[in-house]
Design an enzyme around this catalytic site. Sequence first.
Site, PDB file in Angstrom:
ATOM      1  N   GLY A  46     -13.973  -2.517  27.177  1.00 43.15           N
ATOM      2  CA  GLY A  46     -13.704  -1.265  26.488  1.00 43.15           C
ATOM      3  C   GLY A  46     -14.817  -0.861  25.550  1.00 43.15           C
ATOM      4  CD  GLN A  51     -17.988  -0.275  20.403  1.00 43.05           C
ATOM      5  OE1 GLN A  51     -17.118   0.047  21.189  1.00 43.05           O
ATOM      6  NE2 GLN A  51     -18.489  -1.500  20.363  1.00 43.05           N
ATOM      7  CB  CYS A  97     -17.194  -6.450  19.293  1.00 47.88           C
ATOM      8  SG  CYS A  97     -17.499  -4.752  18.815  1.00 47.88           S
ATOM      9  CG  LEU A  98     -20.121  -3.507  24.446  1.00 49.21           C
ATOM     10  CD1 LEU A  98     -20.215  -2.058  24.877  1.00 49.21           C
ATOM     11  CD2 LEU A  98     -21.070  -4.370  25.252  1.00 49.21           C
ATOM     12  CG  HIS A 139     -11.691  -4.469  19.598  1.00 51.84           C
ATOM     13  ND1 HIS A 139     -12.169  -5.700  19.198  1.00 51.84           N
ATOM     14  CD2 HIS A 139     -12.788  -3.695  19.799  1.00 51.84           C
ATOM     15  CE1 HIS A 139     -13.505  -5.649  19.157  1.00 51.84           C
ATOM     16  NE2 HIS A 139     -13.901  -4.448  19.524  1.00 51.84           N
ATOM     17  CD  GLU A 140     -12.778  -0.914  22.491  1.00 50.95           C
ATOM     18  OE1 GLU A 140     -13.608  -0.383  21.737  1.00 50.95           O
ATOM     19  OE2 GLU A 140     -13.035  -1.952  23.127  1.00 50.95           O
ATOM     20  CG  HIS A 143     -15.083   0.064  17.484  1.00 49.54           C
ATOM     21  ND1 HIS A 143     -16.097  -0.525  16.749  1.00 49.54           N
ATOM     22  CD2 HIS A 143     -14.812  -0.797  18.494  1.00 49.54           C
ATOM     23  CE1 HIS A 143     -16.408  -1.701  17.303  1.00 49.54           C
ATOM     24  NE2 HIS A 143     -15.641  -1.891  18.354  1.00 49.54           N
TER      25      HIS A 143
END
Length: 165
Positions: A46, A51, A97-98, A139-140, A143
């Site tokens: 995701g 991000q 996480c990216l 999580h997303e 952000h």
Amino acid sequence: MKLEILTYPDPRLRRISEEVKEIDGSLKKFIDALVKTVYEKKGCVGIAAPQVNFHKRIIVVDSTRFRRPPPNPIGLQILINPVIIHKEGEIVFKEGCLSIPELLATVKRANRIFLKAWTMEEKEIEMELKGIEAVLIQHEIDHLDGILFLDRISSVTDLIPRKVK
Ligand code: ZN
């Protein structure tokens, strides 16, 4: 359109994203690029628009990309202006996480969530999610509010170094 991933401690990851008012052609193009980014990154399940330095409330997830996907996965979901309207229970899951490529973190979150969001067609939908899919969406959405998993851990011992290739 090639998108650049912001990584911690970039202060732009802390910005609060704005609501999407209208999904026009240029936004659709951006969302296509965002979806592509998920599939380009190995193990990526995701991403949230901020991000890649685009501060609007958009997330993309694909739960089939978990190493162990849940039964009947929701698959690719593009959610605009997602809002969690109810959450319950507890689950602890090891998250990556990216934007924080060197670490994994053991995070405690709600095990079941109800959310509403817009689809790409500006249609409002409601969804119920549980387990790792609930974790992924929480999580997303974090952000979008400038929150990272680093803010959700209870101690540094919850952080696990990750081998970066
Ligand atoms: Zn993340």
